[in-house]
Design a protein around this motif. Structure first.
Motif, mmCIF file in Angstrom:
data_model
loop_
_atom_site.group_PDB
_atom_site.id
_atom_site.type_symbol
_atom_site.label_atom_id
_atom_site.label_comp_id
_atom_site.label_asym_id
_atom_site.label_seq_id
_atom_site.Cartn_x
_atom_site.Cartn_y
_atom_site.Cartn_z
ATOM 1 N N GLY A 257 1.916 5.923 -5.547
ATOM 2 C CA GLY A 257 1.942 6.795 -4.382
ATOM 3 C C GLY A 257 3.283 6.900 -3.692
ATOM 4 N N ASP A 258 4.248 6.116 -4.053
ATOM 5 C CA ASP A 258 5.565 6.210 -3.422
ATOM 6 C C ASP A 258 6.285 7.470 -3.949
ATOM 7 O OD1 ASP A 258 7.731 5.648 -1.883
ATOM 8 O OD2 ASP A 258 8.087 3.642 -2.703
ATOM 9 N N LYS A 259 7.165 8.019 -3.157
ATOM 10 C CA LYS A 259 7.849 9.256 -3.545
ATOM 11 C C LYS A 259 8.866 9.004 -4.665
ATOM 12 C CE LYS A 259 11.442 8.833 0.002
ATOM 13 N NZ LYS A 259 12.096 9.495 1.162
ATOM 14 N N SER A 260 9.177 10.054 -5.401
ATOM 15 C CA SER A 260 10.156 9.953 -6.494
ATOM 16 C C SER A 260 11.557 9.766 -5.921
ATOM 17 C CB SER A 260 10.133 11.219 -7.349
ATOM 18 O OG SER A 260 8.892 11.373 -7.993
ATOM 19 N N PRO A 261 12.388 9.008 -6.595
ATOM 20 C CA PRO A 261 13.753 8.805 -6.113
ATOM 21 C C PRO A 261 14.561 10.103 -6.153
ATOM 22 C CG PRO A 261 13.506 7.923 -8.326
ATOM 23 C CD PRO A 261 12.145 8.299 -7.869
ATOM 24 N N ASP B 168 21.774 4.110 -19.762
ATOM 25 C CA ASP B 168 20.468 4.704 -19.505
ATOM 26 C C ASP B 168 19.967 4.175 -18.165
ATOM 27 O OD1 ASP B 168 19.694 6.323 -21.874
ATOM 28 O OD2 ASP B 168 20.002 4.435 -22.936
ATOM 29 N N TYR B 169 19.617 5.096 -17.284
ATOM 30 C CA TYR B 169 19.166 4.686 -15.950
ATOM 31 C C TYR B 169 18.022 5.603 -15.530
ATOM 32 C CZ TYR B 169 19.423 3.453 -10.960
ATOM 33 O OH TYR B 169 19.132 3.011 -9.677
ATOM 34 N N ASN B 170 16.874 5.008 -15.233
ATOM 35 C CA ASN B 170 15.769 5.833 -14.754
ATOM 36 C C ASN B 170 15.064 5.177 -13.575
ATOM 37 O OD1 ASN B 170 13.622 4.102 -15.713
ATOM 38 N ND2 ASN B 170 13.959 4.915 -17.780
ATOM 39 N N GLY B 171 14.378 6.017 -12.848
ATOM 40 C CA GLY B 171 13.663 5.534 -11.673
ATOM 41 C C GLY B 171 12.400 6.337 -11.435
ATOM 42 N N VAL C 224 0.814 -1.208 0.000
ATOM 43 C CA VAL C 224 0.000 0.000 0.000
ATOM 44 C C VAL C 224 0.856 1.270 0.000
ATOM 45 C CG1 VAL C 224 -1.956 -1.129 1.096
ATOM 46 C CG2 VAL C 224 -0.167 -0.090 2.513
ATOM 47 N N LYS C 225 2.120 1.130 0.350
ATOM 48 C CA LYS C 225 3.011 2.295 0.373
ATOM 49 C C LYS C 225 3.558 2.624 -1.028
ATOM 50 C CE LYS C 225 4.578 1.578 5.113
ATOM 51 N NZ LYS C 225 5.765 1.388 5.993
ATOM 52 N N GLY C 226 3.198 1.800 -1.980
ATOM 53 C CA GLY C 226 3.669 2.046 -3.333
ATOM 54 C C GLY C 226 4.884 1.178 -3.666
ATOM 55 N N SER C 227 5.592 1.548 -4.707
ATOM 56 C CA SER C 227 6.756 0.764 -5.133
ATOM 57 C C SER C 227 7.779 1.661 -5.834
ATOM 58 C CB SER C 227 6.318 -0.375 -6.060
ATOM 59 O OG SER C 227 5.633 0.139 -7.188
ATOM 60 N N GLN C 228 8.986 1.145 -5.847
ATOM 61 C CA GLN C 228 10.074 1.852 -6.515
ATOM 62 C C GLN C 228 10.491 1.055 -7.761
ATOM 63 O OE1 GLN C 228 11.825 4.792 -5.959
ATOM 64 N NE2 GLN C 228 10.156 5.299 -4.515
ATOM 65 N N TYR C 229 10.494 1.774 -8.877
ATOM 66 C CA TYR C 229 10.855 1.132 -10.146
ATOM 67 C C TYR C 229 12.197 1.665 -10.613
ATOM 68 C CZ TYR C 229 10.810 -0.065 -15.121
ATOM 69 O OH TYR C 229 11.144 -0.530 -16.358
ATOM 70 N N LEU D 215 20.402 9.366 -8.392
ATOM 71 C CA LEU D 215 20.316 8.670 -9.677
ATOM 72 C C LEU D 215 21.472 9.074 -10.598
ATOM 73 C CD1 LEU D 215 16.475 8.880 -10.408
ATOM 74 C CD2 LEU D 215 17.762 6.891 -9.607
ATOM 75 N N VAL D 216 21.819 10.356 -10.572
ATOM 76 C CA VAL D 216 22.930 10.838 -11.397
ATOM 77 C C VAL D 216 24.234 10.187 -10.961
ATOM 78 C CG1 VAL D 216 24.326 12.851 -11.971
ATOM 79 C CG2 VAL D 216 21.844 13.033 -11.994
ATOM 80 N N THR D 217 24.445 10.154 -9.656
ATOM 81 C CA THR D 217 25.667 9.537 -9.125
ATOM 82 C C THR D 217 25.749 8.068 -9.523
ATOM 83 O OG1 THR D 217 25.704 11.053 -7.233
ATOM 84 C CG2 THR D 217 26.939 8.981 -7.024
ATOM 85 N N ASP D 218 24.620 7.368 -9.438
ATOM 86 C CA ASP D 218 24.598 5.941 -9.793
ATOM 87 C C ASP D 218 24.863 5.729 -11.289
ATOM 88 O OD1 ASP D 218 24.094 5.200 -7.192
ATOM 89 O OD2 ASP D 218 21.916 5.052 -7.457
ATOM 90 N N ALA D 219 24.314 6.591 -12.135
ATOM 91 C CA ALA D 219 24.517 6.459 -13.583
ATOM 92 C C ALA D 219 25.984 6.675 -13.932
ATOM 93 C CB ALA D 219 23.628 7.446 -14.334
ATOM 94 N N LYS D 220 26.619 7.670 -13.316
ATOM 95 C CA LYS D 220 28.043 7.915 -13.555
ATOM 96 C C LYS D 220 28.878 6.723 -13.083
ATOM 97 C CE LYS D 220 27.903 12.974 -13.083
ATOM 98 N NZ LYS D 220 28.366 14.136 -12.259
ATOM 99 N N ARG D 221 28.520 6.201 -11.939
ATOM 100 C CA ARG D 221 29.235 5.032 -11.397
ATOM 101 C C ARG D 221 29.172 3.863 -12.365
ATOM 102 N NH1 ARG D 221 26.885 2.057 -5.963
ATOM 103 N NH2 ARG D 221 28.090 0.105 -6.065
ATOM 104 N N ALA D 222 27.994 3.625 -12.913
ATOM 105 C CA ALA D 222 27.832 2.527 -13.871
ATOM 106 C C ALA D 222 28.671 2.767 -15.120
ATOM 107 C CB ALA D 222 26.359 2.364 -14.237
ATOM 108 N N ALA D 223 28.665 4.001 -15.634
ATOM 109 C CA ALA D 223 29.440 4.327 -16.836
ATOM 110 C C ALA D 223 30.927 4.087 -16.601
ATOM 111 C CB ALA D 223 29.187 5.776 -17.238
ATOM 112 N N GLU D 224 31.426 4.477 -15.434
ATOM 113 C CA GLU D 224 32.844 4.287 -15.112
ATOM 114 C C GLU D 224 33.208 2.807 -15.104
ATOM 115 O OE1 GLU D 224 33.318 6.280 -11.419
ATOM 116 O OE2 GLU D 224 32.964 8.287 -12.258
#
Length: 298
Positions: free
Chosen positions: A224-228, A216-219, A125-130, A233-242
């Motif tokens: 009803g769950d809050k946005s990430p 490409d990384y999105n969330g 009921v708290k929603g979900s993170q995608y 997200l930017v830090t994680d995308a850079k980490r993945a690219a490295e």
């Protein structure tokens, strides 16, 4: 008797005999003139032919001395296995609920490859993170007609960044360069509103030698769950690219030797007229469609 004596005495010649004498003299002189003219004609013809032969020989020598077209060989000739470019820890942090990566189809995995991961953390009921993560790799060969592999890779990086910024419906687009991922890297971020919620998209594009890496990384917070957190997200995308860039370099060795197929491509280009590599063009279209698909996947 007296009449015969008179006929035998010398006297002026008739005019007919004089004309006959002139004809004979002229006929005798004609062969001499023809022979002289023939010698003169043969001498000029031989001279012209000699000059033509010398000119042809000179042109042939100049053509042989001209260097064949050359282009510096591409540094990297291999791509890593796309679903193995990220560490287990990075995958757990970026896509915690992903079971395994899904490798994209490719007819030549040494030229282009991709892998994607989906993660849905359902909190009831708290929603979900995608989260959705996609890694694309594209390697360019050097070609005498199109240019060096690293230059072609740079041009493609610029195109990828422009395509990301032009995503339909993108809001608040920002572009920033970042260090630590190959020879050059930039990240494009924006928000994209859909019926499921607001997705925050990051597209990190990096180049290492003649290889372009696109992450490409999105969330989104759904139901009803809050946005990430955008910065996270930017830090994680850079980490993945490295990490992906490091995997590309490792796949080619620390002292990467020039691509074997790149040298062959350069030679073929010089001997066959330097026609563009159709395989590279197909790879460009394939990678572009994968990047554009990130927004649709959101």
């Amino acid at each position: 008797m007296q009449r015969r004596v008179q006929r035998d005495q010398p006297g002026p010649r008739p005019r007919r005999e004089k004309r006959l004498s002139r004809v004979l003299v002229g006929a005798a002189a004609l062969p001499v003139m023809l022979v002289a003219a023939g010698c003169s004609s043969d001498s000029g013809s031989g001279s012209d032919e000699g000059k033509s032969a010398d000119a042809a020989a000179s042109a042939s020598a100049s053509a042989s001395a001209s260097p064949s077209p050359t282009v510096r060989a591409a540094a990297y000739g291999e791509l890593p296995e796309p679903c193995g470019v990220l560490t287990k820890k990075t995958l757990e942090d970026l896509v915690p609920e992903a079971k395994s990566g899904k490798e994209g189809s490719s007819s030549d995995t040494a030229t282009r490859a991709s892998c994607s991961w989906d993660s849905l953390d359902n909190n009831g009921v708290k929603g979900s993170q995608y989260r959705w993560l996609n890694v694309s790799l594209l390697r360019f060969e050097s070609d005498t007609t199109r240019g060096a592999g690293d230059d072609l890779a740079h041009d493609y990086l610029v195109k990828q960044l422009k395509d990301a910024q032009a995503t339909d419906g993108a809001k608040g687009v920002q572009v920033d360069p970042f260090a630590g991922a190959g020879d050059e890297a930039q990240i494009v971020r924006y928000e994209l509103k859909k019926k499921e919620g607001t997705f925050r998209q990051q597209t990190a594009v990096a180049r290492v030698e003649n290889v372009v890496v696109t992450v490409d990384y999105n969330g989104a917070g759904l139901a009803g769950d809050k946005s990430p957190d955008a910065k996270g997200l930017v830090t994680d995308a850079k980490r993945a690219a490295e990490e992906v860039v490091a995997a590309v370099s490792a796949a080619n060795g620390s002292g990467a030797s020039p691509s074997k197929s790149a040298s062959a491509s350069a030679t073929d280009g010089a001997t066959k007229g330097g026609s563009p590599d159709a395989g590279s063009d197909d790879a460009d279209d394939s990678a572009t469609s994968k990047s554009s698909a990130s927004a649709r996947k959101s």
